[in-house]
Scaffold this active site. Sequence first.
Site, mmCIF file in Angstrom:
data_model
loop_
_atom_site.group_PDB
_atom_site.id
_atom_site.type_symbol
_atom_site.label_atom_id
_atom_site.label_comp_id
_atom_site.label_asym_id
_atom_site.label_seq_id
_atom_site.Cartn_x
_atom_site.Cartn_y
_atom_site.Cartn_z
ATOM 1 N N GLU A 191 47.430 47.967 45.117
ATOM 2 C CA GLU A 191 47.414 48.505 43.751
ATOM 3 C C GLU A 191 47.083 49.986 43.684
ATOM 4 O OE1 GLU A 191 45.398 46.207 40.716
ATOM 5 O OE2 GLU A 191 45.633 44.406 41.922
ATOM 6 N N ASP A 219 45.009 42.836 44.129
ATOM 7 C CA ASP A 219 43.637 42.327 44.055
ATOM 8 C C ASP A 219 43.583 40.797 43.994
ATOM 9 O OD1 ASP A 219 42.645 44.864 44.137
ATOM 10 O OD2 ASP A 219 42.304 45.047 41.990
ATOM 11 N N ASP A 265 42.552 38.294 42.208
ATOM 12 C CA ASP A 265 42.166 37.658 40.952
ATOM 13 C C ASP A 265 43.421 37.428 40.113
ATOM 14 O OD1 ASP A 265 42.826 40.208 40.069
ATOM 15 O OD2 ASP A 265 40.772 40.792 39.580
ATOM 16 N N GLU A 275 44.622 38.973 37.519
ATOM 17 C CA GLU A 275 45.381 40.188 37.230
ATOM 18 C C GLU A 275 46.169 40.633 38.449
ATOM 19 O OE1 GLU A 275 46.260 42.198 33.796
ATOM 20 O OE2 GLU A 275 44.610 40.769 34.030
ATOM 21 N N TYR A 305 35.030 42.479 47.008
ATOM 22 C CA TYR A 305 35.721 42.671 45.728
ATOM 23 C C TYR A 305 34.749 42.617 44.557
ATOM 24 C CZ TYR A 305 39.419 42.466 42.258
ATOM 25 O OH TYR A 305 40.236 42.743 41.195
ATOM 26 N N ARG A 341 35.175 42.164 41.198
ATOM 27 C CA ARG A 341 35.345 41.324 40.000
ATOM 28 C C ARG A 341 35.254 39.865 40.417
ATOM 29 N NH1 ARG A 341 38.867 45.600 39.553
ATOM 30 N NH2 ARG A 341 38.480 46.962 37.759
#
Length: 694
Positions: free
Chosen positions: A19, A92, A94, A96, A307, A309
Amino acid sequence: MATKKKKSADNGKILVIVESPSKARTIAKYLGSKYSVIASVGHVRDLPKSKLGIDKDNDFEPQYIPIRGKGELIRSLKKEASKASKIYLATDPDREGEAISWHLAYLLGIDPASDCRIEFHEITKNTIKEAIKNPRPIDLGLVDAQQARRVLDRLVGYEISPLLWRKIRKGLSAGRVQSAALKIICDREKEIQAFIPVEYWNIAATFKKGRTFTAKLAECNGKKITVDNKEQNDKIISDLKSGEFKVKSISEKERVVKPLPPFTTSSMQQEAGNRLNFNTKKTMMIAQQLYEGVEIKGRGTTGLITYLRTDSVRVADVARFAAKDFITERYGAEYFGNNFYSNKKKDIQDAHEAIRPSDVTLTPMMIKESLTADQFKLYNIIWSRFVASQMSAAKFNSVQVGIENGDYLLKANGSEVIFDGFRKVYSPVTDDDDDKMLPALKEGEVLKAEKITGEQAFTQPPARYTEASLVKELEEKNIGRPSTYAPIVSTLSERRYVLKEKKAIKPTDLGFLVNDMMEEHFRDIVDVNFTAAMEDSLDDIEMNKKEWKKVVGDFYGPFSAELKQADSVIEKVKIEDQPTGEVCELCGKPLVIKTGRFGDFIACSGYPECKNTKPIIKSIGVKCPSCGNEIVARRSKKGRLFYGCTGYPKCNMVFWNKPVDKTCPKCGSLMTEKKSKKGDLVCSNQDCGYTEGK
């Protein structure tokens, strides 16, 4: 989802798409020349900004389009993909990130069912190489959960916001999580406004036997006592002065305090707020830097934490073993606690880890010179909290003494550390008198009070929320997720729904107005239980227990009826502008304070006939080094804060960083506030480069 066929390119490099550019640079160093690592720079497709972008008549199908301004990037991604022998999507770990991979797969013609997706929770060489060995298909449960959230938030935001524009004023907004958070803040303010203080008195006696200690009045005739007024206070003090203090009881026991688990996103934001005075946005920005990689002397670019989140407190076995070796070697075997932490939602979060250092042997002090001041502060509490979580419990010898005087009983408490355990590394913010031992006393011993005092006090209303306590409240009520906590207060502040007074969050009149309207006409949107239930539904979608379009449909039916009803019954509200007490120099009409997209400004009340406007000047107490006029805070046309001379346009002296009333000892220019690796103050002359701490 339709896919496109991709031509084989067996001789090409293996393409890895992440990202962020900084993450791409870090990973490229680990993988070597056979790999090409590039960044998507976040999302590449999204719902259009200019319209709803959801086909409500076709089962809420999202109408995704490439994000404006990313055309050149998408062409570059396609070009690199066409040359690659293999493509790995490494966004990432998750919802998103999974959705970004899904959109990339669509644009690049990759079958989402193929082993195209890799994920990692820390950016280290071993972790990245292990992820490459274990690719998997794109998890459509995660993708659908993200789509459901995106569509729900779009429906609420794009359908209620125009109603607010029509009924109140332009520029307002509502949101599924935002509005629930605003209600929590407004409800607390209503409690504060309705609060009636109640008088009470604290009575205490101070004694000295080797050391001074205090005992507080607790009981009368064996029952808990509350002193309500001065008359009662004076009588009790008179009784105590005429009576005799005698030790009635001594109870002693060992108290064990276990360490807290390592950080989740929420607990990290709370602790950074309480300990470091960081807001949630700043905390997440710095944590992102630590996760993606920092240039460390002798090591190169190094990812420092896992990470950022996550709702999880789980720790991978490899990290636990590393912590055991580190703790045993540095502090001794008795300091290792062999602690395990479990998650509330094991089915959702078991794949995730807590936030921890990627390499526990990389202590904060070892790398302090490579970090900015803020990076060091955050890494220090992440590292310390994790190491402490793997350590032994702290042990205290706690003593409570009951001191009798007639019908009254006073109590004194003391505590002594027997074994510091995890507190050797990470102590609580407040120690709660954990190391204040009482002198040696015996039952029946008569004591003489050095003084007896009664202090008037009043019950206090509940405290306003800070960002830290609001995040804690949202987490406890299951509202939002780690990725949504940080933007909430920022959004509420931008809309002028709340103000921050020091650290406290206070709703404005506009915030109350919007909340009252939402409460009356959109009860589900602001209801914390409904919002929490929706979060559970999103979790069920992730686990493939529910179909995302049905969840959206079940919500939208009642919501659309409420929307139609509200539009018909809500009358337009007129908000009066605040007068400044001055008159317009162009037409003589009163000047008023108005609120615009980028904050408050002064305007003529005769608008639209008179369009005179000017900024609200905020002096910072610093003189312009060029002409001697005041330097004031201003905003650019795009809303960016800067500092300029009031002598403009004759003097065009401007600063992007806030100047301070101090000159550079090296070149004589003004010093400005800016966080840097070397200090907090930076010379405004870029060619100088001088920095220093405040």
